[in-house]
Design a protein around this motif. Structure first.
Motif, PDB file in Angstrom:
ATOM      1  N   TRP A   1       0.829  -1.214   0.000  1.00  0.00           N
ATOM      2  CA  TRP A   1       0.000   0.000   0.000  1.00  0.00           C
ATOM      3  C   TRP A   1       0.862   1.261   0.000  1.00  0.00           C
ATOM      4  O   TRP A   1       0.531   2.260  -0.637  1.00  0.00           O
ATOM      5  CB  TRP A   1      -0.951   0.006   1.204  1.00  0.00           C
TER       6      TRP A   1
ATOM      7  N   GLY B   1       0.809   4.154  -2.795  1.00  0.00           N
ATOM      8  CA  GLY B   1       0.744   5.575  -2.433  1.00  0.00           C
ATOM      9  C   GLY B   1       1.782   6.396  -3.188  1.00  0.00           C
ATOM     10  O   GLY B   1       1.503   7.510  -3.647  1.00  0.00           O
TER      11      GLY B   1
ATOM     12  N   CYS C   1      -3.819   5.628   0.742  1.00  0.00           N
ATOM     13  CA  CYS C   1      -2.883   4.495   0.698  1.00  0.00           C
ATOM     14  C   CYS C   1      -1.928   4.516   1.892  1.00  0.00           C
ATOM     15  O   CYS C   1      -1.683   3.476   2.520  1.00  0.00           O
ATOM     16  CB  CYS C   1      -2.063   4.519  -0.596  1.00  0.00           C
TER      17      CYS C   1
END
Length: 505
Positions: A390, A394, A409
């Protein structure tokens, strides 16, 4: 008339096919009928050993006890380029922290997780306890000797009625004179029972019986001494074993001793000496590459990994490390080729798809980026991996200018791993863009406390403090940033500017 196979032959067949439990069960039945059957006894010890056998060649991780209570330090301040424990001993060609992330010990993150990859000398006991030493658990590694004892107690479960061999009643002197039985018995005591003291006694008596001419027993003595932390004695035995017989494993054991004693140059020379006797030996070339990588000499490490691939073009560690190096030297297209090669070889895990996604993004192959990250998310094994994926998504969102997606994120990364310092740092920057100064400052302070070895949170905190007029906090944060990354030009300029303002005041 039914013909039955001889039980001992059947047990031997099971052993060769790695069906160790069936082999052990048949040997148990034979020994119930004839307790003095040496062949069945020896085969059962070998089967039980193979069940719990761990390759001793790999450099194992140092636990907190080994690191903080180590009294065998030779030089408190080693010369640059001669120690594995001195961060930032780059010998040219090493990436800066601005380009390649660093571990707590000041080494660049490698392309392949292995024992000792993330180890390093922590400055304080608090730091040692706080920082995870492995890639698979957030708990710091405790004493290695304790781990061996835990393995020994678990191995008892193979015999519910108690131990197969009662070591306290064993006449080691008698067995040491029987070469056929003594070797299997030693490996059983050393690997299955983890009783290093008895194993050492047996090895010493067997070496004496062989008139100190058997290289195998000398290597086993060295392994026992290494396990007990007597590295100089281990070195003598391995050296003596090499004088009798040149064996690749002995070179690897001896290099492991030198690495534990923090003598990487000696280990490198030993590997090169081994390559004179065994040209093109992959394990020796890999050992040299690993030491160069740990000493932050990335250019030399990559050359040796390329030599490894010339000998073995399916060597996963070499492909991963070369790919990682190309990625961090701004060649994502070439890194992509190496990671695709791993995919073709059948390596199918979260980390590989994560790296593929990043390479595709930086190589501007946007159609493949998100599908790679989706695969990575589908293959995650734990929360730390999920957080890393994640976090990288991002980064992609920041790259395409979607700051709302990036914010979500980084929040998700923190939801899965609350100690993700990089996510805190990036969230702080996004919060500052929204004008939330207090929230941003809190995130930066959290990031700085979680990862004191990273320079970014300290530098960002310094900039933020300077903007809101807190010059003292700004100066102390800038100094921490300079400690983490002395060559950072922006930090140096900021410190110069702050000193000038202090002079005016």
């Amino acid at each position: 008339m039914e013909v039955t196979m001889d039980p001992l032959f059947l047990a031997w067949s099971y052993f060769r096919r790695r069906k160790l439990q069936q082999c052990s069960d048949i040997c148990t039945k034979i020994l119930q009928d004839n307790p003095y059957d040496q062949a069945a006894w020896s085969l059962k010890t070998r089967a039980l050993t193979e069940m719990v056998y761990i390759d001793e060649v790999e450099v194992d991780q140092e636990g907190i006890a080994e690191m903080m209570l180590d009294e065998s330090s030779i030089a408190q301040v080693a010369r640059p380029g001669t120690s594995l424990r001195l961060p930032g001993t780059s010998q040219g060609g090493g990436p800066t922290p601005a380009v390649r992330p660093m571990t707590q010990s000041g080494r660049p993150i490698t392309g392949f997780v292995r024992p000792s990859t993330q180890s390093g000398r922590p400055g304080t006991m608090e730091q040692a306890i706080k920082t995870p030493r492995t890639a698979s658990t957030a708990r710091p590694v405790t004493s290695a000797s304790g781990r061996f004892i835990r393995l020994g107690t678990a191995s008892m479960l193979t015999n519910p009625d108690g131990p197969f061999i009662n070591l306290s009643r064993l006449n080691l002197a008698k067995y040491s004179q029987k070469p056929n039985l003594s070797r299997t018995l030693f490996e059983f005591i050393f690997h299955h029972e983890n009783d290093v003291k008895n194993a050492l006694d047996l090895a010493a008596q067997a070496t004496e019986h062989a008139q100190f001419k058997d290289w195998w027993w000398k290597v086993q003595l060295g392994k026992c001494y290494y396990r007990l932390g007597l590295y100089r004695e281990a070195e003598k035995q391995f050296r003596s074993g090499l004088n009798h017989q040149e064996v690749v494993d002995t070179y690897l054991y001896l290099a492991k001793v030198y690495q534990r004693m923090d003598q990487p140059i000696t280990a490198l020379n030993l590997f090169k000496q081994g390559l004179d006797h065994f040209p093109g030996e992959v394990t020796l070339l890999t050992g040299i590459a690993r030491i160069h990588e740990e000493m932050n000499n990335i250019a030399s490490a990559t050359e040796y990994y390329k030599d490894v691939l010339k000998q073995d073009n399916t060597h996963v560690e070499a492909i991963a490390c070369i790919g990682s190096n190309h990625f961090y030297t701004d060649q994502p297209e070439i890194a992509l080729r190496f990671y695709r090669r791993l995919l073709q070889m059948g390596v199918y895990n979260c980390q590989l798809y994560n790296n593929l996604g990043l390479c595709c993004f930086y190589a501007q192959q946007y159609d493949m980026t998100l599908s790679s990250f989706e695969r990575a998310l589908a293959l995650v094994a734990n929360d730390e991996e999920q957080a890393d994926v994640w976090y990288n998504i991002g980064h992609v969102a920041v790259g395409i200018g979607d700051l709302i997606l990036a914010y979500q994120c980084f929040k998700l990364a923190l939801a899965f791993n609350n100690d993700h310092a990089e996510a805190y740092n990036n969230l702080a920057v996004l919060e500052l863009r929204k004008g939330r100064i207090e929230q941003s400052k809190a995130f930066l302070q959290t990031a700085a406390s979680l990862a004191p070895h990273m320079y970014e949170p300290h530098f960002n905190l310094s900039i933020l403090s300077e903007k809101i007029g807190d010059l003292q906090s700004s100066y102390s944060a800038a100094q921490k940033s300079e400690d983490a990354f002395p060559e950072h030009v922006d930090t140096q300029q900021l410190l110069k500017q702050l000193r000038q303002q202090f002079v005016v005041l």
